[in-house]
Design a protein around this motif. Sequence first.
Motif, PDB file in Angstrom:
ATOM      1  N   ARG A  24     -15.646 -16.294  20.527  1.00 49.97           N
ATOM      2  CA  ARG A  24     -16.338 -15.985  21.781  1.00 49.97           C
ATOM      3  C   ARG A  24     -16.614 -14.482  21.843  1.00 49.97           C
ATOM      4  O   ARG A  24     -15.710 -13.675  21.611  1.00 49.97           O
ATOM      5  N   PRO A  25     -17.828 -14.088  22.136  1.00 53.05           N
ATOM      6  CA  PRO A  25     -18.133 -12.654  22.181  1.00 53.05           C
ATOM      7  C   PRO A  25     -17.391 -11.962  23.324  1.00 53.05           C
ATOM      8  O   PRO A  25     -17.148 -12.550  24.372  1.00 53.05           O
ATOM      9  N   ARG A  26     -17.032 -10.731  23.082  1.00 51.46           N
ATOM     10  CA  ARG A  26     -16.354  -9.961  24.117  1.00 51.46           C
ATOM     11  C   ARG A  26     -17.324  -9.634  25.252  1.00 51.46           C
ATOM     12  O   ARG A  26     -18.509  -9.422  25.037  1.00 51.46           O
ATOM     13  N   ALA A  27     -16.790  -9.578  26.452  1.00 58.13           N
ATOM     14  CA  ALA A  27     -17.627  -9.267  27.615  1.00 58.13           C
ATOM     15  C   ALA A  27     -18.120  -7.825  27.528  1.00 58.13           C
ATOM     16  O   ALA A  27     -17.334  -6.904  27.271  1.00 58.13           O
ATOM     17  N   VAL A  28     -19.423  -7.642  27.713  1.00 60.76           N
ATOM     18  CA  VAL A  28     -20.029  -6.312  27.689  1.00 60.76           C
ATOM     19  C   VAL A  28     -20.741  -6.084  29.010  1.00 60.76           C
ATOM     20  O   VAL A  28     -21.535  -6.918  29.448  1.00 60.76           O
ATOM     21  N   THR A  29     -20.458  -4.987  29.650  1.00 64.30           N
ATOM     22  CA  THR A  29     -21.117  -4.656  30.912  1.00 64.30           C
ATOM     23  C   THR A  29     -22.457  -3.983  30.623  1.00 64.30           C
ATOM     24  O   THR A  29     -22.495  -2.936  29.970  1.00 64.30           O
ATOM     25  N   VAL A  30     -23.529  -4.593  31.080  1.00 63.78           N
ATOM     26  CA  VAL A  30     -24.874  -4.065  30.863  1.00 63.78           C
ATOM     27  C   VAL A  30     -25.519  -3.797  32.215  1.00 63.78           C
ATOM     28  O   VAL A  30     -25.592  -4.697  33.057  1.00 63.78           O
ATOM     29  N   LYS A  31     -25.976  -2.592  32.405  1.00 67.89           N
ATOM     30  CA  LYS A  31     -26.674  -2.246  33.641  1.00 67.89           C
ATOM     31  C   LYS A  31     -28.159  -2.565  33.478  1.00 67.89           C
ATOM     32  O   LYS A  31     -28.833  -1.983  32.634  1.00 67.89           O
ATOM     33  N   PRO A  32     -28.680  -3.533  34.242  1.00 64.54           N
ATOM     34  CA  PRO A  32     -30.093  -3.924  34.071  1.00 64.54           C
ATOM     35  C   PRO A  32     -31.052  -2.821  34.497  1.00 64.54           C
ATOM     36  O   PRO A  32     -30.765  -2.045  35.411  1.00 64.54           O
ATOM     37  N   ILE A  33     -32.178  -2.757  33.813  1.00 63.10           N
ATOM     38  CA  ILE A  33     -33.232  -1.809  34.176  1.00 63.10           C
ATOM     39  C   ILE A  33     -34.162  -2.492  35.173  1.00 63.10           C
ATOM     40  O   ILE A  33     -34.745  -3.529  34.865  1.00 63.10           O
ATOM     41  N   PRO A  34     -34.322  -1.957  36.390  1.00 64.48           N
ATOM     42  CA  PRO A  34     -35.165  -2.614  37.419  1.00 64.48           C
ATOM     43  C   PRO A  34     -36.648  -2.395  37.148  1.00 64.48           C
ATOM     44  O   PRO A  34     -37.249  -1.448  37.654  1.00 64.48           O
ATOM     45  N   LEU A  35     -37.244  -3.261  36.337  1.00 64.46           N
ATOM     46  CA  LEU A  35     -38.645  -3.091  35.961  1.00 64.46           C
ATOM     47  C   LEU A  35     -39.585  -3.217  37.157  1.00 64.46           C
ATOM     48  O   LEU A  35     -40.652  -2.616  37.178  1.00 64.46           O
ATOM     49  N   PHE A  36     -39.228  -4.024  38.155  1.00 68.94           N
ATOM     50  CA  PHE A  36     -40.146  -4.288  39.256  1.00 68.94           C
ATOM     51  C   PHE A  36     -39.538  -3.913  40.607  1.00 68.94           C
ATOM     52  O   PHE A  36     -39.825  -4.533  41.619  1.00 68.94           O
ATOM     53  N   ARG A  37     -38.686  -2.943  40.614  1.00 67.04           N
ATOM     54  CA  ARG A  37     -38.128  -2.489  41.881  1.00 67.04           C
ATOM     55  C   ARG A  37     -39.178  -1.669  42.619  1.00 67.04           C
ATOM     56  O   ARG A  37     -39.752  -0.728  42.069  1.00 67.04           O
ATOM     57  N   VAL A  38     -39.439  -2.015  43.860  1.00 70.47           N
ATOM     58  CA  VAL A  38     -40.507  -1.359  44.610  1.00 70.47           C
ATOM     59  C   VAL A  38     -39.929  -0.529  45.751  1.00 70.47           C
ATOM     60  O   VAL A  38     -38.805  -0.748  46.202  1.00 70.47           O
ATOM     61  N   PHE A  39     -40.733   0.411  46.221  1.00 76.61           N
ATOM     62  CA  PHE A  39     -40.320   1.230  47.350  1.00 76.61           C
ATOM     63  C   PHE A  39     -40.586   0.493  48.660  1.00 76.61           C
ATOM     64  O   PHE A  39     -41.635  -0.122  48.838  1.00 76.61           O
ATOM     65  N   MET A  40     -39.636   0.553  49.564  1.00 79.05           N
ATOM     66  CA  MET A  40     -39.829   0.035  50.911  1.00 79.05           C
ATOM     67  C   MET A  40     -39.390   1.114  51.897  1.00 79.05           C
ATOM     68  O   MET A  40     -38.362   1.759  51.694  1.00 79.05           O
TER      69      MET A  40
END
Length: 335
Positions: A24-40
């Motif tokens: 089983r692969p070890r857990a890796v913490t990955v911070k997602p890149i917000p490709l479609f995060r918009v300003f409000m």
Amino acid sequence: MREDFLIGCFRAAAAPGYNGFFSRPRAVTVKPIPLFRVFMSPREQLLPALERVLYSGQISEGAEVESFEREFGEFIGNPQVLSFYSGTAALHAALILAGVKRGDEVISTAMTAEPTNLAILHAGATPVWADVERRNGNIDPDSVAERITSATRAIVAVHYGGIPVAIARLREVAERRGIPVIEDAAHALGARYGNVPLGTHSEYVMFSFQAIKHLTRSTAACSPCAGRRMSRAGRRVRWFGMDRKALRTEVDVREVGYKYHMNNVNAVIGSVQLGHIAPVLARHVANGKYFDRALGGIPGSSFSHGTRRRNLPIGSTPCLPKIAMRSRGAWTSTA
């Protein structure tokens, strides 16, 4: 032999403490890149304005829509602005106003999102794709000239990735044959050509406010028109072919129209968002410059900023929402 080998592999994988390729692969913490995060806009500005409209008794087209059209017209320098439910609706209406009918041809580009060419099909016409310029992916005016026939009724030019099309050359081709130009500026809010904001060069221009655009408010669009006559005709097209301000007893429907109008809820969101558009565009410019620096050293890749940098005055006028990248002949866009 092969079966014995596979059985041995599975037995080894099932053995206690096995840490091989079946582990089983070890857990890796990955911070997602917000490709479609918009300003409000901030809550304290947006929510009171929304509440005022929602409980005003009129959430369809009304004073808020007229106010937003006026404000957006001031922003782009063209008072003849029409708002629509969506960018696709605005393009369809522009094609109708340009006189496009079933059986006609409209020169367009394949380097765009699907709605650009679907709007041409909605009008009953056939899209005829011109080639694009290698340096930026925009429609090539020379290729447009080669594809004009007696059936051509309009030219749709997409400012791909926010980089303005070579408008002067394109208009020269179009005016020679008396063909209107419709600009798809969905990516290009804030861009300038010849130091003049987009929205003032051609007969029709579409700006999109869809959920992931620079000025977002769920969905909607504006389409500046060249002249009051077309603006009045556009208001009929977006409201069932009728003059919305006429008395019901005096309504005379002489043309096919659609329910393409914007509503007050979208309009008030747009007005509040418009108050923040300068820093929002500046952030897109900063992101583009970051990609220039971070990706500029990759072998085989090059970056496009339009025909001349003066058409994209980064700094005082934020205008570069995307960077177009060409690697091994394949074009992609990076937000």
